[in-house]
Design a protein around this motif. Structure first.
Motif, PDB file in Angstrom:
ATOM      1  N   GLN A 136      -0.139  -1.275  -4.172  1.00  0.00           N
ATOM      2  CA  GLN A 136      -0.052  -1.095  -2.734  1.00  0.00           C
ATOM      3  C   GLN A 136      -1.006   0.019  -2.306  1.00  0.00           C
ATOM      4  O   GLN A 136      -1.734  -0.107  -1.325  1.00  0.00           O
ATOM      5  N   GLN A 137      -1.023   1.106  -3.087  1.00  0.00           N
ATOM      6  CA  GLN A 137      -1.880   2.233  -2.735  1.00  0.00           C
ATOM      7  C   GLN A 137      -3.342   1.842  -2.926  1.00  0.00           C
ATOM      8  O   GLN A 137      -4.200   2.265  -2.127  1.00  0.00           O
ATOM      9  N   GLN A 138      -3.605   1.042  -3.969  1.00  0.00           N
ATOM     10  CA  GLN A 138      -4.982   0.591  -4.159  1.00  0.00           C
ATOM     11  C   GLN A 138      -5.414  -0.262  -2.960  1.00  0.00           C
ATOM     12  O   GLN A 138      -6.554  -0.156  -2.467  1.00  0.00           O
ATOM     13  N   GLU A 142      -8.354   0.568  -0.516  1.00  0.00           N
ATOM     14  CA  GLU A 142      -9.408  -0.389  -0.264  1.00  0.00           C
ATOM     15  C   GLU A 142      -9.506  -0.661   1.245  1.00  0.00           C
ATOM     16  O   GLU A 142     -10.613  -0.765   1.784  1.00  0.00           O
ATOM     17  N   ALA A 143      -8.375  -0.714   1.874  1.00  0.00           N
ATOM     18  CA  ALA A 143      -8.394  -0.956   3.317  1.00  0.00           C
ATOM     19  C   ALA A 143      -9.011   0.222   4.048  1.00  0.00           C
ATOM     20  O   ALA A 143      -9.836   0.054   4.958  1.00  0.00           O
ATOM     21  N   VAL A 144      -8.635   1.431   3.598  1.00  0.00           N
ATOM     22  CA  VAL A 144      -9.179   2.631   4.237  1.00  0.00           C
ATOM     23  C   VAL A 144     -10.686   2.670   3.940  1.00  0.00           C
ATOM     24  O   VAL A 144     -11.504   2.996   4.824  1.00  0.00           O
ATOM     25  N   ARG A 145     -11.084   2.411   2.801  1.00  0.00           N
ATOM     26  CA  ARG A 145     -12.492   2.442   2.425  1.00  0.00           C
ATOM     27  C   ARG A 145     -13.258   1.364   3.202  1.00  0.00           C
ATOM     28  O   ARG A 145     -14.396   1.590   3.649  1.00  0.00           O
ATOM     29  N   ALA A 146     -12.670   0.216   3.330  1.00  0.00           N
ATOM     30  CA  ALA A 146     -13.322  -0.860   4.051  1.00  0.00           C
ATOM     31  C   ALA A 146     -13.456  -0.444   5.542  1.00  0.00           C
ATOM     32  O   ALA A 146     -14.479  -0.737   6.181  1.00  0.00           O
TER      33      ALA A 146
END
Length: 149
Positions: A136-138, A142-146
Motif C-alpha cells: 500500500q505504501q509502495q 508511486e502515486a506521489v512520485r507520479a
C-alpha cells in the motif's frame, strides 16, 4: 545148659533191645537229617528273600537319592526363576517410569509445537499485514512520485 539158654536169651533180648535202639537212633538220625535239610532249605529261602529285600531296599535308596537330586535341581531352578521374575518386574517398573517420562516429554513437546505453530501463524499474519501495508505504501509512494513528475 539152662544157664547158657538163659544167657543166650538174655543176650538175644539185649541184641533185640540194641537193635531196636539202633533202629530208633537210625530213625532219629534220619529225622534229624530231614529237619536239617528242611532248615537248610528254609535258610536258603530266607537268604534269598533277604537278598531280594536288600536289593529292593538298595533300589529304593537309589530312587530316593535320584528324586532328592531332582527336587534339589527343581528348587534351584525355582530360585533362578524367581530371581529372573524379580529382575523382570524391576525392569518393567523402570521401563514403565521411563515410558511415563517419555510420554510426558512427548506431550510437552507437542504442546510446544502447537504453541510455536500458533506463534508462526500469528507471525505469518503479521507478515501478510506488513506486506500489505508495504504494498500500500509502495503504491502511495508511486502515486506521489507520479504526481510529482
Amino acid at each position: 545148659q539152662s544157664e547158657l539158654k538163659a544167657q543166650i536169651q538174655s543176650i538175644t533180648r539185649d541184641l533185640e533191645l540194641e537193635a531196636r535202639t539202633v533202629e530208633k537212633r537210625q530213625h532219629d538220625i534220619e529225622s534229624l537229617h530231614r529237619d536239617r535239610d528242611q532248615q537248610r532249605q528254609k535258610l536258603v529261602r530266607e537268604s534269598q528273600r533277604s537278598k531280594e529285600n536288600q536289593e529292593k531296599h538298595e533300589a529304593s535308596e537309589r530312587t530316593i537319592a535320584h528324586l532328592e537330586s531332582k527336587i534339589t535341581r527343581y528348587r534351584n531352578e525355582a530360585v533362578k526363576a524367581r530371581n529372573v521374575i524379580y529382575q523382570l518386574e524391576k525392569d518393567r517398573e523402570k521401563y514403565g517410569i521411563q515410558a511415563a517420562e517419555a510420554q510426558a516429554r512427548l506431550m510437552q513437546a507437542e504442546e510446544e509445537v502447537k504453541l510455536r505453530e500458533n506463534q508462526m501463524a500469528e507471525l505469518e499474519k503479521k507478515v501478510v499485514d506488513v506486506r500489505a501495508r508495504l504494498k500500500q505504501q509502495q503504491q502511495m509512494y508511486e502515486a506521489v512520485r507520479a504526481d510529482r513528475n
